[in-house]
Write an enzyme that holds these catalytic residues in place. Structure first.
Site, PDB file in Angstrom:
ATOM      1  N   GLU A 215     -42.938 -15.717  42.859  1.00 41.87           N
ATOM      2  CA  GLU A 215     -44.181 -15.638  41.447  1.00 41.87           C
ATOM      3  C   GLU A 215     -45.289 -15.673  41.929  1.00 41.87           C
ATOM      4  O   GLU A 215     -46.064 -15.715  41.325  1.00 41.87           O
ATOM      5  CB  GLU A 215     -43.622 -16.882  41.016  1.00 41.87           C
ATOM      6  CG  GLU A 215     -41.467 -16.480  40.510  1.00 41.87           C
ATOM      7  CD  GLU A 215     -41.672 -15.039  39.860  1.00 41.87           C
ATOM      8  OE1 GLU A 215     -42.357 -14.485  39.217  1.00 41.87           O
ATOM      9  OE2 GLU A 215     -40.576 -14.852  40.357  1.00 41.87           O
ATOM     10  N   ARG A 216     -45.778 -15.791  42.669  1.00 41.13           N
ATOM     11  CA  ARG A 216     -47.616 -16.192  43.503  1.00 41.13           C
ATOM     12  C   ARG A 216     -47.756 -18.036  42.566  1.00 41.13           C
ATOM     13  O   ARG A 216     -49.392 -17.650  42.513  1.00 41.13           O
ATOM     14  CB  ARG A 216     -47.928 -15.624  43.000  1.00 41.13           C
ATOM     15  CG  ARG A 216     -47.838 -13.272  43.364  1.00 41.13           C
ATOM     16  CD  ARG A 216     -47.881 -13.981  44.714  1.00 41.13           C
ATOM     17  NE  ARG A 216     -48.015 -12.279  45.252  1.00 41.13           N
ATOM     18  CZ  ARG A 216     -46.812 -11.825  45.914  1.00 41.13           C
ATOM     19  NH1 ARG A 216     -45.690 -12.483  46.133  1.00 41.13           N
ATOM     20  NH2 ARG A 216     -46.740 -10.342  46.109  1.00 41.13           N
ATOM     21  N   ARG A 217     -46.452 -18.783  43.114  1.00 34.87           N
ATOM     22  CA  ARG A 217     -46.744 -19.935  42.540  1.00 34.87           C
ATOM     23  C   ARG A 217     -47.088 -20.734  44.128  1.00 34.87           C
ATOM     24  O   ARG A 217     -45.940 -21.560  43.915  1.00 34.87           O
ATOM     25  CB  ARG A 217     -46.211 -20.531  41.333  1.00 34.87           C
ATOM     26  CG  ARG A 217     -46.323 -21.634  41.063  1.00 34.87           C
ATOM     27  CD  ARG A 217     -45.398 -23.357  40.413  1.00 34.87           C
ATOM     28  NE  ARG A 217     -46.045 -24.046  40.160  1.00 34.87           N
ATOM     29  CZ  ARG A 217     -46.856 -24.401  38.255  1.00 34.87           C
ATOM     30  NH1 ARG A 217     -46.571 -23.167  38.284  1.00 34.87           N
ATOM     31  NH2 ARG A 217     -46.943 -25.414  38.871  1.00 34.87           N
TER      32      ARG A 217
END
Ligand SMILES: Cc1cc2nc3c(=O)[nH]c(=O)nc-3n(C[C@H](O)[C@H](O)[C@H](O)COP(=O)(O)O)c2cc1C
Length: 237
Positions: A215-217
């Site tokens: 989730e690009r976290r």
């Protein structure tokens, strides 16, 4: 050579060859990146010493069956201030740092002699992990050099004894003849070591551990040297 007019060395591409360039963009956009799934990394469990965390991550890369998990990009700066980079094999990690072995007369060897500030970058795609090291490269000296050189296969030793790495090769037969001559020197003197060989250890000033997230976290943990200890800081993704 950087700084020279580039076009005179380039093949002039007919304009119709540019047509597929938009397809290139579409092709690249269709590729997945950082799709996971990845094993989460909890930075609160990270050890005090980044060498220990590196050892853990490298072991996970080996266990995951990645090809050449010990390959890393060495970035250097040349005498004109231009960046340069290439892949090398990691030879050891110890109290001196991250080791690699090179020919001193190569471009990277000359660059390090003039400016030992370097960066090392590892990328382990299956794990979605990157490790970035910034530090100073130190020559480990003759004893380490000799042991490394003599442990290399004959072909590798012959290539290093040529001392021509990254020179322009005009004629393949010069390479064949040169390698044969060096093989004969090694056969006559199996303990022959190139004094042009060197093992360097990069003593890190900073090491960043980067764990990708679907989730690009992304989780980023940076270690900064602070005297004899390490400061640990999370970085924004
Ligand atoms: C997977 C891989 C491993 C490599 N390992 C080394 C290495 O350990 N030492 C080395 O001098 N070059 C190694 N090379 C070649 C370098 O990337 C580079 O082409 C060469 O050292 C010349 O670099 P220079 O012209 O910047 O000095 C490797 C290349 C690859 C793709």
């Amino acid at each position: 050579m950087l700084g020279e007019p580039v076009l005179q060395h380039m093949h002039v591409v007919p304009s119709w060859d540019f047509a597929p360039m938009s397809m290139m963009r579409d092709k690249l956009r269709a590729l997945k990146s950082l799709a996971g799934p990845y094993t989460p990394f909890d930075p609160s469990t990270a050890p005090d010493d980044p060498t220990d965390l590196f050892a853990q991550w490298l072991q996970m890369a080996i266990d995951a069956g990645l090809r050449e998990p010990h390959a890393m990009t060495l970035s250097t700066v040349d005498e004109k201030g231009f960046a340069d980079a290439r892949v090398l094999i990691l030879k050891n990690v110890d109290e001196h740092g991250w080791h690699f072995a090179i020919t001193k007369s190569s471009p990277k060897g000359k660059q390090i002699a003039a400016n030992p500030n370097v960066a090392l970058t590892f990328y382990w795609p299956t794990l979605g992990r990157q490790v970035c090291i910034r530090g100073v490269a130190c020559d480990m000296g003759a004893a380490v050099r000799d042991a490394d050189f003599l442990a290399r296969p004959v072909g590798s030793r012959a290539g290093a004894l040529l001392e021509r790495q990254s020179d322009v090769l005009d004629d393949e037969s010069e390479l064949d003849n040169g390698l044969e001559q060096q093989r004969q020197r090694i056969a006559a003197d199996p303990q022959l070591v190139s004094t042009n060989w060197a093992v360097y250890a990069v003593k890190p000033a900073e090491i960043e551990f980067w764990q990708g997230n679907e989730e690009r976290r992304h989780v980023r943990l940076n270690y900064r040297r602070d005297g004899h200890t390490w400061l640990r800081e999370r970085l924004w993704p």
